[in-house]
Design an enzyme around this catalytic site. Structure first.
Site, short mmCIF file in Angstrom:
data_model
loop_
_atom_site.label_atom_id
_atom_site.label_comp_id
_atom_site.label_asym_id
_atom_site.label_seq_id
_atom_site.Cartn_x
_atom_site.Cartn_y
_atom_site.Cartn_z
N ASP A 113 0.81 -1.23 0.00
CA ASP A 113 0.00 0.00 0.00
C ASP A 113 0.84 1.28 0.00
OD1 ASP A 113 -2.28 -1.66 0.22
OD2 ASP A 113 -1.91 -1.81 2.37
N LYS A 157 2.59 1.73 -5.28
CA LYS A 157 3.29 1.14 -6.43
C LYS A 157 2.52 1.38 -7.72
CE LYS A 157 3.25 -2.97 -4.45
NZ LYS A 157 2.85 -2.67 -3.08
N GLY A 207 -4.13 -4.89 -3.99
CA GLY A 207 -5.10 -3.93 -4.53
C GLY A 207 -4.34 -2.72 -5.02
N HIS A 208 -4.34 -2.51 -6.32
CA HIS A 208 -3.66 -1.35 -6.88
C HIS A 208 -4.71 -0.30 -7.22
CE1 HIS A 208 0.06 -3.21 -6.80
NE2 HIS A 208 0.32 -3.40 -8.06
N ARG A 215 2.69 -29.59 -4.23
CA ARG A 215 2.58 -30.30 -5.51
C ARG A 215 1.22 -30.96 -5.71
NH1 ARG A 215 8.01 -33.15 -4.16
NH2 ARG A 215 7.02 -32.78 -2.17
N GLN A 220 2.34 -6.55 -2.56
CA GLN A 220 2.65 -6.54 -1.13
C GLN A 220 3.95 -5.76 -0.87
OE1 GLN A 220 1.57 -9.93 -2.41
NE2 GLN A 220 -0.37 -8.92 -2.16
N THR A 252 2.84 -12.53 3.90
CA THR A 252 2.08 -13.16 2.83
C THR A 252 2.86 -14.41 2.39
OG1 THR A 252 0.87 -12.74 0.78
CG2 THR A 252 3.09 -11.77 0.95
N THR A 280 -9.79 -5.16 1.15
CA THR A 280 -10.74 -5.61 2.17
C THR A 280 -11.47 -4.47 2.87
OG1 THR A 280 -8.99 -5.61 3.83
CG2 THR A 280 -9.40 -7.69 2.68
N ARG A 289 -6.13 0.49 8.18
CA ARG A 289 -4.71 0.19 8.33
C ARG A 289 -4.17 0.82 9.61
NH1 ARG A 289 -3.98 2.28 2.25
NH2 ARG A 289 -4.72 0.43 1.16
N LYS A 314 2.82 10.22 -0.23
CA LYS A 314 1.92 10.78 0.79
C LYS A 314 2.58 11.79 1.73
CE LYS A 314 -2.03 7.84 0.96
NZ LYS A 314 -2.89 6.99 1.77
N ASP A 354 2.04 14.79 1.65
CA ASP A 354 0.98 15.76 1.97
C ASP A 354 0.27 15.40 3.27
OD1 ASP A 354 0.27 13.52 0.27
OD2 ASP A 354 -1.78 14.30 0.25
#
Ligand code: IMP
Ligand code: MG
Length: 344
Positions: A19, A22, A48-49, A144, A186, A201, A260, A264, A290, A292
């Site tokens: 987050d 990217k 999530g992009h 496998r 991630q 992850t 989701t 955060r 960020k 700002d």
């Protein structure tokens, strides 16, 4: 024998806990440099992009940013794919006016997230996963017992063999050759090996993870490390320290997960996490997003060697960070402080 040019790759990698923005950097690089492919190299639809394109907001989970510019976009074999989500995203992009035809591909050896994986992951409590089936899909890959994209008839029109894609004569011989933008998902703090296990992850989130998609190490050119000027994390562990300022940062920064919708947790930027991530990923360019947000909050600080170090102004904090980066071999001209959702 004719000379065959070798593929070349720039990598976008997150230096914190995901987050960090990217998607925005991928969008920027696609606009300013010429790539023949954009490659998503790890993770599934846990990612999530958020991308602002022509004034519209898009959230993609599987499909890389290249599609917004008509650059062939590949979901690599380092990823796990949920076919339902994949087709949903294609429909959403098309509905938003983005042409996807013959632009989106899946490595035939990428593994599949099944409905059973999702059902299992939704019950997960210890790590606080996104519930998208990521962990169970990777477990079955390494156990496998998994299914691969090539086993799913509906995906057949999208399948490619990455070895052939990177090395196939016409493209590889053309002037410039294959130029890849690899988009990580991630982040360093969530990496299966280098993150804060077990709060991680199930994939390889570092630059090395990009190479696992059929590319030799010499391919890597620039590594764009992406950080936020403060940290956020979403998951089961306690991350946010006590103090009103952190809630304020999360409020002003609108820190809710793109996948989701979870809140955060926030903290100051940790300089040692950053340094480790820079070294381990071989970062050559760095973007702090960020800025700002801290400006609106009116506080600037980092955690350095376990203690909080506060600054009087944005300028003072940036000077401190720039000095540290210089010691790590990243000159000022390759450091970006970004305060815009659409630009770096
Ligand atoms: P999983 O990847 O769904 O198994 O979740 C494992 C951990 O990674 C959880 O703490 C998730 O919240 C976190 N996570 C997974 N994907 C992302 C992401 O794209 N951004 C931020 N956190 C993520
Ligand atoms: Mg995200």
């Amino acid at each position: 024998m004719r000379h065959v040019s070798k593929p070349l790759m720039d990598v976008i990698v997150d230096l914190q806990y995901g987050d960090c923005g990217k998607g925005k950097v991928a969008h920027f690089l696609c606009k300013t440099k010429k790539y023949t492919h954009v490659l998503r190299y790890n993770g599934g639809c846990n990612a999530g992009h958020t991308i602002f394109h022509n004034g519209k907001k898009f959230i993609t989970h599987h499909i890389p940013a290249g599609v917004f510019f008509g650059v062939p976009s590949i979901i690599g074999n380092g990823c796990v794919v949920d076919p339902q989500q994949f087709f949903r995203e294609i429909r959403e992009l098309e509905a938003g006016g983005v042409r996807t035809k013959a632009k989106i591909f899946i490595a035939r050896n990428a593994h599949i997230i099944t409905p059973a994986h999702k059902a299992e992951d939704k019950k997960e409590k210890k790590v606080g996963t996104t519930g998208r089936g990521n962990g169970p899909a990777y477990r079955d890959k390494y156990g496998r017992t998994g299914l691969r994209a090539q086993d799913i008839p509906a995906l057949r029109p999208y399948l490619i063999n990455l070895y052939e894609e990177w090395n196939r004569p016409p493209r590889a011989r053309a002037k410039g050759g294959v130029r890849i933008l690899a988009e990580g998902a991630q982040g360093f703090g969530l990496d299966i090996d280098w993150g804060d296990y077990p709060y991680v992850t199930s994939s390889h989130c570092t630059t090395a993870g990009a190479l696992l998609n059929g590319l030799p190490p010499q391919t890597v050119r620039d590594v764009w490390g992406i950080a936020k000027i403060y940290e956020t994390y979403v998951g089961a562990k306690k991350f946010q320290p006590n103090g009103k300022v952190f809630d304020k940062i999360a409020d002003v920064g609108e820190e809710y997960g793109a996948t989701t919708g979870r809140r955060r947790q926030a903290n100051w930027m940790n300089m040692q996490t950053l340094e480790r991530a820079i070294r381990l990923n071989g970062v050559t360019h760095i973007v702090f997003n960020k800025t700002d947000v801290l400006k609106k909050v009116g506080r600037w600080a980092v955690i350095d060697r376990g203690s909080q170090r506060e600054f009087k102004s944005e300028r003072a904090m940036q000077d401190f960070v720039v000095k540290r980066l210089k010691m790590l071999g990243i000159p000022r001209s390759r450091v970006y402080f970004s305060s815009s959702k659409e630009r770096i």
